[in-house]
Design a protein around this motif. Structure first.
Motif, short mmCIF file in Angstrom:
data_model
loop_
_atom_site.label_atom_id
_atom_site.label_comp_id
_atom_site.label_asym_id
_atom_site.label_seq_id
_atom_site.Cartn_x
_atom_site.Cartn_y
_atom_site.Cartn_z
N LEU A 108 -15.89 14.20 13.00
CA LEU A 108 -16.05 14.12 11.59
C LEU A 108 -14.88 14.54 10.75
CD1 LEU A 108 -19.16 16.53 11.59
CD2 LEU A 108 -19.29 13.94 11.09
N THR A 109 -13.69 15.20 11.30
CA THR A 109 -12.72 15.50 10.54
C THR A 109 -11.75 14.40 10.53
OG1 THR A 109 -11.80 16.69 12.45
CG2 THR A 109 -12.74 18.03 10.63
N ARG A 110 -11.88 13.51 11.52
CA ARG A 110 -11.13 12.31 11.60
C ARG A 110 -11.49 11.06 10.86
NH1 ARG A 110 -10.54 10.58 17.38
NH2 ARG A 110 -12.17 9.27 16.96
N LEU A 111 -12.83 11.05 10.29
CA LEU A 111 -13.19 10.20 9.48
C LEU A 111 -12.40 9.63 8.16
CD1 LEU A 111 -17.19 10.62 9.47
CD2 LEU A 111 -15.86 9.03 10.75
N LYS A 112 -12.28 8.61 8.00
CA LYS A 112 -11.50 8.12 6.73
C LYS A 112 -12.15 7.00 6.06
CE LYS A 112 -6.79 8.49 5.82
NZ LYS A 112 -6.58 9.65 5.42
N PRO A 113 -12.35 7.18 4.59
CA PRO A 113 -13.12 6.07 4.00
C PRO A 113 -12.38 4.71 3.94
CG PRO A 113 -12.40 7.80 2.65
CD PRO A 113 -11.94 8.29 4.02
N TYR A 114 -12.97 3.75 4.60
CA TYR A 114 -12.28 2.26 4.42
C TYR A 114 -12.74 1.87 2.99
CZ TYR A 114 -11.76 -2.37 5.34
OH TYR A 114 -11.48 -3.74 5.28
N LYS A 115 -11.57 1.26 2.47
CA LYS A 115 -11.62 0.66 1.29
C LYS A 115 -11.25 -0.96 1.48
CE LYS A 115 -12.42 3.77 -2.26
NZ LYS A 115 -11.92 4.98 -1.93
N TYR A 116 -12.19 -1.89 0.80
CA TYR A 116 -11.77 -3.12 0.69
C TYR A 116 -10.40 -3.25 -0.25
CZ TYR A 116 -16.04 -4.83 2.97
OH TYR A 116 -16.97 -4.78 3.79
N ASN A 117 -9.73 -4.51 0.01
CA ASN A 117 -8.60 -4.93 -0.71
C ASN A 117 -9.08 -5.01 -2.16
OD1 ASN A 117 -7.00 -6.65 -2.18
ND2 ASN A 117 -5.89 -6.96 -0.25
N ARG A 118 -8.44 -4.38 -3.13
CA ARG A 118 -8.72 -4.27 -4.34
C ARG A 118 -8.92 -5.61 -5.12
NH1 ARG A 118 -4.58 -1.20 -8.10
NH2 ARG A 118 -5.90 -2.23 -9.39
N TRP A 119 -7.86 -6.43 -4.66
CA TRP A 119 -7.84 -7.93 -5.32
C TRP A 119 -8.88 -8.64 -5.02
CZ3 TRP A 119 -5.47 -7.47 -9.77
CH2 TRP A 119 -4.45 -6.59 -9.60
N LEU A 120 -9.38 -8.52 -3.65
CA LEU A 120 -10.57 -9.41 -3.15
C LEU A 120 -11.68 -8.96 -3.99
CD1 LEU A 120 -11.45 -11.20 -0.93
CD2 LEU A 120 -11.98 -9.19 0.64
N VAL A 121 -11.99 -7.56 -3.93
CA VAL A 121 -13.30 -6.85 -4.86
C VAL A 121 -13.26 -7.57 -6.20
CG1 VAL A 121 -14.21 -4.81 -5.57
CG2 VAL A 121 -13.22 -4.82 -3.34
#
Lengths: 257, 154
Positions: A108-121
């Motif tokens: 649980l402490t290791r979880l990191k939010p994944y984010k898509y490449n902003r230009w793709l979004v």
């Protein structure tokens, strides 16, 4: 099975971390409640009682007449479904006894939010709003205008969100930018019906997730969190409307009403 | 024949916003294809039902409850919570335009003063927003209200 007071405290902390992650990343209240209870019970508590409010969770674990209570404040971290999926996966693995308590804590402490490449979004959101303009009956020129207007708004929205600006200010400014770019299309008469671009280009600012969460919270008995989410979504739409009206009165172009 | 072509075009245009908004919600990569299929399915079903003469609210309710049950099947299969696919799939059906028209109408009502035409626009659009949104969320919640009733789905 027996638990010492320390073990029960540790269990409560693990369960509240899971609930906090879910709440911060936009899960509905029922999912937060159920998952926290399942994790607590799977770790050995007799029952987990929790109260979910719009910005905090309070949780009490019970074991043989001994109660441990803890509260966590949940700041909004933005909607992130990947985090919700990961917490639920940890919960299922714990229930099938594939994980121990300390492994759950570590994961649980290791979880990191994944984010898509902003230009793709930005590109995809531009295409999305242009598709909405097709639903409203726009032609190719309107499609292109909407693409640029909504991409511009999305770039600004991401940039302001990255700098932790207030969401209401962010949405009003993004609506202003989208409407201003789209009204250029109206002034120079791109396409058959350029007003459509003004309506379609701000649709990236519809608070869809909060609205759906609000109604489903209220349906499932969490009336107060539902009302809080509803009010938040309404205020976001009002600030979008103010951004649109400000732009329309500056450029003297009217695309709405 | 023409209707089928229209439905296919509608489905293709609905899949794009479903994926686009799924990426804003950071849906995991492997699930994006489900969002695309779901968005295309739900919106084209609503298009078909409205073509048969159903009101937009009832068409939305039927489309979103079918999406709810489809989401239930996928969620049991992949062990992923339901909102991950279902919310992104119904995003193309959200009454955003109606909602913004209502709000802009309210702002105009303040600056331009009361008029019956303006009040008519506000009331009609506001009620449309409320009912479509209610139908949308109620349809999605239907599987857990009718079948699961408080038990976890995955």
């Amino acid at each position: 099975m027996s638990l010492s007071h320390e073990q029960q405290t540790e269990l409560t902390r693990i369960a509240v971390t899971a609930g906090q992650i879910l709440h911060q990343h936009g899960a509905e209240s029922r999912l937060v409640e159920q998952t926290t209870q399942r994790i607590g019970v799977a770790l050995g508590a007799q029952s987990i009682e929790l109260s979910v409010s719009s910005d905090a969770i309070v949780i009490t674990s019970l074991f043989k007449g001994n109660c441990v209570t803890t509260t966590r404040r949940c700041y909004d971290r933005g909607i992130n479904m990947q985090m919700v999926c990961d917490v639920l996966r940890i919960c299922i693995m714990l229930e099938k006894s594939l994980l121990e308590a300390d492994q759950v804590k570590e994961r649980l402490t290791r979880l990191k939010p994944y984010k898509y490449n902003r230009w793709l979004v930005v590109f995809m959101i531009g295409l999305s709003c242009s598709s909405f303009s097709h639903f409203f009956g726009g032609d190719l020129a309107v499609y292109i205008t909407t693409f640029f207007a909504s991409s511009g708004a999305m770039i600004l929205r991401q940039e302001l969100a990255h700098r932790h600006h207030n969401p209401f200010v962010n949405f009003a400014l993004a609506a202003f930018v989208a409407t201003t770019i789209a009204s250029i299309g109206v002034i120079y008469e791109f396409g058959e019906n350029p007003q459509i671009a003004m309506a379609a280009s701000v649709l990236l600012l519809v608070p869809g997730f909060p609205l759906i969460n609000a109604v489903s919270d209220m349906l499932k008995g969490h009336i107060s969190t539902g009302i809080a989410r509803w009010v938040f979504a309404t205020l976001l739409s009002i600030s979008v409307a103010i951004g649109i009206v400000a732009s329309m009165s500056l450029t003297n172009v009217s695309g709405w009403l | 024949m023409e209707l089928i072509a229209l439905i296919i075009i509608d489905a293709m245009f609905a899949a794009v916003p479903a994926v686009g908004f799924a990426m804003v919600f950071n849906v995991p990569k492997k699930m994006l294809i489900y969002c695309a299929v779901g968005g295309a399915f739900a919106h084209s079903l609503r298009f078909l039902l409205m073509d048969f003469g159903l009101h937009i609210e009832w068409a939305t309710l039927i489309a979103s409850s079918s999406m709810g049950f489809l989401g239930l099947y996928w969620s049991r299969k992949r062990l992923i919570p339901r909102p991950v696919f279902t919310v992104a799939s119904v995003i193309p059906m959200i009454p955003g335009s109606f909602a913004f028209t209502t709000m802009i109408g309210l702002v105009e009502l303040n600056t331009a003063g009361y008029s019956v035409e303006l009040m008519q626009i506000i009331t009609e659009n506001g009620l449309k927003t409320l009912f479509i949104l209610g139908a949308l969320s109620f349809g999605l919640a239907l599987p857990s209200i009718l079948i699961y009733r408080g038990r976890p789905i995955v």
